[in-house]
Structures are given as structure tokens and as C-alpha cells.
Design an enzyme around this catalytic site. Structure first.
Site, PDB file in Angstrom:
ATOM      1  N   ASP A  31       5.894  23.489  51.845  1.00 41.62           N
ATOM      2  CA  ASP A  31       5.883  24.959  51.857  1.00 41.62           C
ATOM      3  C   ASP A  31       4.609  25.477  52.520  1.00 41.62           C
ATOM      4  OD1 ASP A  31       8.251  24.864  50.553  1.00 41.62           O
ATOM      5  OD2 ASP A  31       7.503  25.553  48.607  1.00 41.62           O
ATOM      6  N   GLU A  33       2.763  24.026  54.889  1.00 40.49           N
ATOM      7  CA  GLU A  33       2.832  23.864  56.351  1.00 40.49           C
ATOM      8  C   GLU A  33       3.738  24.936  56.967  1.00 40.49           C
ATOM      9  OE1 GLU A  33       2.661  19.279  57.596  1.00 40.49           O
ATOM     10  OE2 GLU A  33       3.960  19.647  55.863  1.00 40.49           O
ATOM     11  N   LEU A  81      41.994  40.294  46.822  1.00 40.36           N
ATOM     12  CA  LEU A  81      42.973  39.228  46.619  1.00 40.36           C
ATOM     13  C   LEU A  81      43.819  39.496  45.381  1.00 40.36           C
ATOM     14  CD1 LEU A  81      40.839  36.009  47.279  1.00 40.36           C
ATOM     15  CD2 LEU A  81      42.355  37.183  48.859  1.00 40.36           C
ATOM     16  N   GLU A 111      39.008  26.786  47.569  1.00 34.95           N
ATOM     17  CA  GLU A 111      37.551  27.010  47.563  1.00 34.95           C
ATOM     18  C   GLU A 111      37.179  27.720  46.270  1.00 34.95           C
ATOM     19  OE1 GLU A 111      36.455  28.960  51.446  1.00 34.95           O
ATOM     20  OE2 GLU A 111      38.611  28.668  51.738  1.00 34.95           O
ATOM     21  N   LYS A 113      35.577  30.519  43.927  1.00 32.12           N
ATOM     22  CA  LYS A 113      35.389  31.967  44.077  1.00 32.12           C
ATOM     23  C   LYS A 113      34.043  32.335  43.446  1.00 32.12           C
ATOM     24  CE  LYS A 113      37.747  36.340  43.275  1.00 32.12           C
ATOM     25  NZ  LYS A 113      36.618  37.059  42.676  1.00 32.12           N
ATOM     26  N   ASP A 115      30.872  34.593  42.366  1.00 27.38           N
ATOM     27  CA  ASP A 115      30.777  35.954  41.847  1.00 27.38           C
ATOM     28  C   ASP A 115      29.506  36.613  42.378  1.00 27.38           C
ATOM     29  OD1 ASP A 115      31.716  38.065  40.437  1.00 27.38           O
ATOM     30  OD2 ASP A 115      30.998  37.409  38.488  1.00 27.38           O
ATOM     31  N   ARG A 134      31.109  45.291  51.582  1.00 32.84           N
ATOM     32  CA  ARG A 134      32.565  45.471  51.562  1.00 32.84           C
ATOM     33  C   ARG A 134      32.946  46.951  51.441  1.00 32.84           C
ATOM     34  NH1 ARG A 134      36.803  46.244  48.287  1.00 32.84           N
ATOM     35  NH2 ARG A 134      38.743  45.253  48.920  1.00 32.84           N
ATOM     36  N   TYR A 222      32.719  31.976  53.886  1.00 31.03           N
ATOM     37  CA  TYR A 222      34.032  31.354  53.691  1.00 31.03           C
ATOM     38  C   TYR A 222      35.101  31.778  54.695  1.00 31.03           C
ATOM     39  CZ  TYR A 222      34.583  35.793  51.171  1.00 31.03           C
ATOM     40  OH  TYR A 222      34.582  37.124  50.835  1.00 31.03           O
ATOM     41  N   LYS A 285      44.217  29.347  49.740  1.00 26.13           N
ATOM     42  CA  LYS A 285      44.679  29.970  50.986  1.00 26.13           C
ATOM     43  C   LYS A 285      45.658  29.039  51.706  1.00 26.13           C
ATOM     44  CE  LYS A 285      40.119  32.066  51.630  1.00 26.13           C
ATOM     45  NZ  LYS A 285      38.853  31.963  52.350  1.00 26.13           N
ATOM     46  N   LYS A 309      42.156  32.809  38.575  1.00 24.29           N
ATOM     47  CA  LYS A 309      40.994  33.165  37.758  1.00 24.29           C
ATOM     48  C   LYS A 309      40.890  32.227  36.550  1.00 24.29           C
ATOM     49  CE  LYS A 309      38.843  36.250  38.832  1.00 24.29           C
ATOM     50  NZ  LYS A 309      38.802  37.707  38.876  1.00 24.29           N
ATOM     51  N   CYS A 403      49.064  67.242  24.433  1.00 24.03           N
ATOM     52  CA  CYS A 403      47.919  67.003  25.318  1.00 24.03           C
ATOM     53  C   CYS A 403      46.611  67.324  24.596  1.00 24.03           C
ATOM     54  CB  CYS A 403      48.048  67.867  26.572  1.00 24.03           C
ATOM     55  SG  CYS A 403      46.608  67.743  27.665  1.00 24.03           S
ATOM     56  N   CYS A 406      45.074  70.656  26.746  1.00 24.38           N
ATOM     57  CA  CYS A 406      45.721  71.977  26.818  1.00 24.38           C
ATOM     58  C   CYS A 406      46.794  72.168  25.751  1.00 24.38           C
ATOM     59  CB  CYS A 406      46.320  72.196  28.208  1.00 24.38           C
ATOM     60  SG  CYS A 406      47.730  71.110  28.552  1.00 24.38           S
ATOM     61  N   CYS A 421      51.434  64.885  30.423  1.00 24.26           N
ATOM     62  CA  CYS A 421      51.302  66.319  30.175  1.00 24.26           C
ATOM     63  C   CYS A 421      51.892  67.014  31.392  1.00 24.26           C
ATOM     64  CB  CYS A 421      49.834  66.707  30.004  1.00 24.26           C
ATOM     65  SG  CYS A 421      49.577  68.495  29.992  1.00 24.26           S
ATOM     66  N   CYS A 427      46.513  72.571  33.065  1.00 24.78           N
ATOM     67  CA  CYS A 427      45.726  71.610  32.279  1.00 24.78           C
ATOM     68  C   CYS A 427      44.415  71.312  33.018  1.00 24.78           C
ATOM     69  CB  CYS A 427      46.535  70.335  32.083  1.00 24.78           C
ATOM     70  SG  CYS A 427      45.723  69.122  31.034  1.00 24.78           S
TER      71      CYS A 427
END
Length: 664
Positions: A31, A33, A81, A111, A113, A115, A134, A222, A285, A309, A403, A406, A421, A427
Site C-alpha cells: 500500500d 509503494e 425482475l 448468478e 443476486k 443487494d 437505476r 453482470y 437467465k 429469492k 370511508c 369522508c 370509496c 373524498c
């Protein structure tokens, strides 16, 4: 060696060391150098600004300040997805794929996923030119300055690569780095960050890039998007991206069946906890890009990909109270107000109960200890009740009949899960909800105006529908709470500027039930102006691609309402765009009206996307699979033999690319 050559030699050497350390995890110098060489480069560059290079490794230390992030439209949309949670979901997805492809042989790429925060990087001639979040999938924020500080993002590529392409990935914060950041915050007497994902996402929007550079962010790639990339499969794409210098996770597998996919899923459901990053599932995929192209997209997701998932995280807590929210369409949503509980790195205080059936199904009551889950959904949900802890004086939940805003009696039509409603124009939450939808970013995108301002304007009696916005003056707005002269001016100017918003977004902004962005675009393209659309019958509307009976009935019902027609006439007077522009109308004909055309194979003259656009521009409907309703099959090279056989059995005319072009 000249000064310019010394600078370039140092840059090249530092790029290589950077790649070895951050991508290959195999450093070849210390580090200290590395830091000395970087300092030498910075000294030379400061003395010789004429040799500035936007891809220099010295820029990774940050220092530039971004006051506001420019909104950029993605050249290729960033779709979300579809999620699956069981082997049966995957098998059903495979069957849908086979129906469209005609039982062709299909391989799958699996692959992990990760987070993090989704990012799109654009490279031209091997140099990073733009990094965009995104956002809403159609447009995002330009965060190039901040992303340049992430060491695993190559500023210049290696080897041989396409002249221009986008590559998609996730900006992640490794668990170890996240723990170190929190250790430091606690030592400084600050609150710790809640979770790595939100911290990574928030880092991209920091104004000072030097602060971003201090954070141990990583970028895992990816997916390459672009034309003429020379890539034929997802697996090859991963290999090529690695060759070009990107950090592409090696935890991937090529599978011949969903059975092999599940073996990959089962392995990583256990071993994901050994990874340095957070991951919440597996992305599956279709491997062949030609098959991906043939499968295409729904309005929101690619048909050729599925996210499996892992089992969602769960916690138990007490349900204190059930309250009811009124949406802009009048739909009532019951909400569970919970004893705060930590779940998946965030504190959860509320959860959706969906509808009356859901409450009855689980017998959910106030005072119950409930199981709360946070899976693929943003909003947590209640998945069960711990009956062993139910209070002795517990009473069953009686769903409201009127409701909460209202007090109009609620209506529930047969087959509909929700109560409504029907006081559409009286409303308050429905009125303000429609206006808030109208001004939103994806709709009319009115600058200087937010949800709170809408509530204030309504409360003061200045607006009762979105047409009223255009009659507002600066003098009317200025007395409002937290509204100075400049902000009042910006609001009125923002409203005036919205008359330039194109027809398809205006149509979405009107808030017709079931008419989202994609449906609005299809209706605008099919009918070209509001008057033609207002005159359309249910039967006529259902001939438009992807417009079903439910949407058609909702559109007809909306335009039959006299109040809506009056509002639209007022909007016309204010100059709102209620027809396609001249440029949009160019090359549009009715030559293929009433025809459903399926496209299959690889084409020489134009790409599949352009071919489908030609069908729609000429009034035709693009079919996803061959059926008795198919008018023509446009056949390219490498079309599956089973598809041809099905077309021949049904006596569907098969035309070549050139024959189709001659037709239009």
C-alpha cells in the site's frame, strides 16, 4: 522520457496495480509503494494540467463537489425482475419460455443476486464516460464523479472491446467495510448506519466525491447492453466483461435444467453467509441472447430472467392498531401499526394487511403478536399470528363499512379483493392523491411542487382537481406556509412548463385506473390523440397490443364521466399536449391494422426491436407466440423448427424479412 510519457507510464502502472488489488484481489506491491506512486502522479499532473486525462487513477481520490445530480434517460431501460420463491415457480416460468420458443433447447445462467444500488456504466472507446443510477428504470441520476472513486470500476478497459456499450451492475458495501464504518461512527458519538444496501445507495448521492472515496464501496457487474457487441450468450458476456477489466463474481453456473438451477440455489442458500457481501437470492437467465431477444419483455420485466429469492427474514412483534388508508382510486388499504421491530436491517413500524380477505384468512386482530416478513417487497407484510400469545379479551377484527375520511359507505364488487370509496370527487385523499400522481416525476414532472404543497393548496381551497393548477398565480401561492416569493415563482413556472410534456405521459398523468406508463404509451401510439381515444369502444380498445378487457372497460368508464370530460376540455384550453407530436407521427400508418404478427429468428437488415417497432408503427400487433389468431410469422435465421411446424399446421403465412419490409 518526456514529462507526458512519465505521466502516462505512471498512470498505466497504477491502473494495473489497481486492477490486481481491487478486481483480482492479488496485490503485487505494498500500500505504501502504491501511495508513493500515486503522489508522484498527482504532483506531475498538478504541474502539467495540459496533460489532463478524465480516466487518470488520480481522480479516484475524489474532491469534486456535485451540487445537483443531472437526470439522464437510459439508452436501454433498466427493467426490474419477476420474483419466484419455489421450485414450482421456476418450473412454471420454464414452461412459459418453452411455449414462446417452441420447445427449443434452453440453457440457463445462474448468478447470485447482490443487494446493493443498481448502476449503469457507459463506455465509449474503452473509457468510462457516464455512470447513472437505476432511478425509475427509464431515467436516473448522473453520479459519474462519485463512481469514479470506486476502485473496482475501470476508468479504462483492457483488451479488445465494442466501441460503445452499457454495463449494468450493483454498487455494494462489503460487510467488513460496513462494520468498520459503524465502529468509527459509534466512536465519534454518531448513530450507526442501519444496513449496507441503503448506505451504498446513499453514498452515490453524496455531494463531495472525496467522502465517497473514503468509503469501501465495490462494484459487481453482470450485464452488457448494446448493439454489435459480438456477444452471443450471457455466459460469454460474463467472461468478456472479466477480460475487459470488470469485477464479475465467479459464483455463477451454466445449467441445462431447472433441476440444476435448484441445486445452485440450495447450495448458495446455505453458503451465502460466507460471502463478503449481502445477497438475497439467485438470478436465473436464459443463456442465449438470441433466445432472450425472442422472448422479449413484459411492461415491467424481461421474460427471459427470474429472481429466485431466498427465504425472507422474519420477526415477531405486537400489532397495536389497524388503520385504513384511502388511495387515489378510492381503494381502501388496511395498515398494521406495529410495536417497532428490527427486520432485515431496518426498523419496521407498519405493515400492509392488503384487504379484508387477508385479515380474515389469518384471523388478525389488534393486540396480537404477529409474524412480519420482508422478502422481495419493499413494504413488509404479516404472514401469521402467534396464537399462543393472543390476549384473553381479544375480539375479531370487524372491517370498516364506511370511508375513514369522508364517511361514504364502502362498495366491494364481486371478484374484487378491495373495498372502495365511491365518493370520487368529494373524498379528500382521492382528490389530493390524483393531483399528486399528476405532478409526479413519471407523469407531468412539475418542479417546485411536492405532495405537501398539494395538500396545502387543497386545504386552502385553491385546487380541487389537476386542471385548477394551471389557474394558480404567484400571489395566491405566496401566503402558504413555508412558501417564499422565489419558491412561489418556481412553482408557477413549473406548472407552466408542464404543457410541454408529451401525450403519452399526459395520458398516464390523468390517473385512469389500470393505465400505467406502458399502457399509456401503447394507447397513445394506437389512437394518436385524446379525441380518438375518448371515442373508442371496449371492443376497439382490446384490439390494441396488451390491452385486456379490464383496462378497456376502465378507460371507457373514465371518459364517459362528465366531470372528467370537463377537466380534459379545460386542460386543452391550457395547452396540454393531447396528441402525438409531428416527429412521433412520422412513418406511422394503418397498413397492418388488425394484424397480429409474430417475429422469430435472427435478422440481417434490421434488429428484432426495430422490426417490432415497424409492426406497431404501422398499426399491427406484435404477438409473443404462435396461435390461431396469428396473421403472419416473420421468419429469420435460426428460427426453431417447432415454431415453423406449428405455423404450417395452422396455415399461418410465413414471410421473410425482405417480404415483410416490402409489405410496409
Amino acid at each position: 522520457m518526456t514529462t507526458e510519457e512519465r505521466i502516462e507510464a505512471l498512470r498505466q502502472e497504477l491502473r494495473e496495480h489497481n486492477y490486481n488489488y481491487y478486481v483480482l484481489d492479488n496485490p503485487t506491491i505494498s500500500d505504501f509503494e502504491f501511495d508513493m506512486k500515486l503522489k508522484a502522479l498527482q504532483d506531475l499532473e498538478s504541474k502539467h494540467p495540459e496533460f489532463y486525462d478524465p480516466t487518470s487513477p488520480s481522480l479516484r481520490v475524489g474532491g469534486m463537489v456535485t451540487k445537483s445530480f443531472e437526470t439522464v434517460v437510459h439508452d436501454h431501460p433498466m427493467y426490474s425482475l419477476d420474483n419466484s420463491y419455489s421450485k414450482e415457480d421456476l418450473e412454471d416460468w420454464e414452461k412459459r419460455i418453452q411455449r414462446i420458443l417452441g420447445n427449443s433447447e434452453v440453457e440457463f445462467t445462474c448468478e447470485l443476486k447482490y443487494d446493493g444500488a443498481s448502476i449503469s456504466l457507459t463506455y465509449e472507446n474503452g473509457r468510462l464516460v457516464r455512470a447513472v443510477t437505476r432511478g425509475d428504470g427509464t431515467q436516473g441520476d448522473d453520479v459519474t464523479t462519485n463512481v469514479k472513486t470506486i476502485k473496482s470500476v475501470p476508468l479504462r478497459l483492457k483488451g479488445s472491446y465494442p466501441p460503445k456499450f452499457d454495463i449494468r451492475g450493483e454498487i455494494v458495501l462489503p460487510l467488513e467495510g460496513f462494520a468498520e464504518m459503524n465502529k468509527e461512527r459509534i466512536a465519534n458519538g454518531e448513530d450507526p448506519y442501519m444496513n449496507p444496501r441503503n448506505t451504498a445507495s446513499g453514498s452515490l448521492k453524496l455531494q463531495d466525491s472525496a467522502l465517497v472515496a473514503e468509503r469501501p464501496l465495490d462494484c459487481l457487474l453482470y450485464g452488457v447492453v448494446g448493439t454489435n457487441t459480438g456477444i452471443s450468450s450471457q455466459w460469454q458476456m460474463l467472461e468478456k466483461a472479466r477480460e475487459w477489466g470488470f469485477k464479475v463474481p465467479t459464483a455463477a453456473k451454466l445449467c441445462a435444467s431447472t433441476q440444476e438451477v435448484m441445486q445452485f440455489v440450495d447450495y448458495w442458500d446455505v453458503h451465502r453467509h460466507d460471502l463478503p457481501y449481502e445477497t438475497d437470492g439467485v438470478v436465473v437467465k436464459v443463456n442465449s441472447l438470441q433466445q432472450q431477444d425472442e422472448l422479449g419483455y413484459t411492461s415491467k420485466s424481461p421474460r427471459w430472467a427470474m429472481a429466485y429469492k431466498f427465504k425472507a427474514e422474519q420477526a415477531s412483534t405486537v400489532l397495536n392498531e389497524i388503520t385504513y388508508q384511502v388511495g387515489r382510486t378510492g381503494a381502501i388499504t388496511p395498515v398494521a401499526n406495529l410495536q417497532p421491530v428490527l427486520l432485515a436491517g431496518t426498523t419496521v413500524k407498519r405493515a400492509s394487511l392488503h384487504n379484508a380477505d387477508q385479515i380474515a384468512k389469518f384471523d388478525i386482530r389488534e393486540g396480537d403478536t404477529v409474524f412480519v416478513e420482508k422478502g422481495g417487497e419493499i413494504i413488509p407484510k404479516i404472514v401469521g399470528v402467534d396464537f399462543t400469545k393472543r390476549p384473553a379479551d381479544s375480539k375479531p377484527t370487524v372491517y370498516i363499512t364506511h370511508c375513514p375520511e369522508c364517511h361514504t359507505e364502502l362498495v366491494r364488487t364481486p371478484g374484487d379483493a378491495k373495498h372502495y370509496c365511491v365518493n370520487y370527487y368529494g373524498c379528500p385523499p382521492q382528490i389530493t392523491g390524483r393531483i399528486q400522481h399528476y405532478i409526479s416525476r413519471k407523469a407531468m414532472d412539475i418542479e417546485g411542487m411536492g405532495s405537501e404543497t398539494v395538500e396545502l393548496l387543497f386545504k386552502e381551497g385553491l385546487i380541487t382537481n389537476y386542471a385548477d393548477l394551471y389557474g394558480l398565480t404567484k400571489e395566491q401561492v405566496m401566503p402558504l406556509e413555508r412558501m417564499a416569493e422565489k419558491s412561489a415563482e418556481n412553482l408557477v413556472n413549473g406548472i407552466a412548463a408542464s404543457v410541454q410534456i408529451p401525450f403519452e405521459r399526459v395520458l398516464f398523468a390523468l390517473g385512469i385506473r389500470f393505465v400505467g406508463e406502458t399502457v399509456a404509451k401503447k394507447l397513445a401510439k394506437a389512437y394518436r390523440n385524446i379525441d380518438a381515444l375518448m371515442a373508442a369502444t371496449v371492443e376497439e380498445l382490446t384490439t390494441v397490443n396488451e390491452i385486456g378487457e379490464r383496462i378497456a372497460e376502465s378507460v371507457v368508464e373514465f371518459f364517459q364521466n362528465e366531470n372528467n370530460r370537463i377537466i380534459i376540455e379545460r386542460l386543452k384550453d391550457y395547452g396540454i399536449q393531447f396528441s402525438l407530436s409531428e416527429s412521433q407521427l412520422q412513418n406511422q400508418t394503418d397498413k397492418l391494422k388488425g394484424l397480429t404478427i409474430v417475429v422469430s429468428g435472427v435478422f440481417e437488415t434490421i434488429g428484432r426491436t426495430e422490426l417490432k417497432k415497424l409492426i406497431e408503427d404501422n398499426g399491427g400487433k406484435v404477438g409473443s407466440s404462435i396461435s390461431s389468431k396469428t396473421s403472419y410469422l416473420v421468419a429469420g435465421d435460426k428460427m426453431g423448427p417447432s415454431k415453423r411446424a406449428k405455423a404450417e399446421n395452422l396455415d399461418i403465412p410465413i414471410v421473410s424479412e425482405q417480404e415483410f419490409l416490402a409489405m410496409i
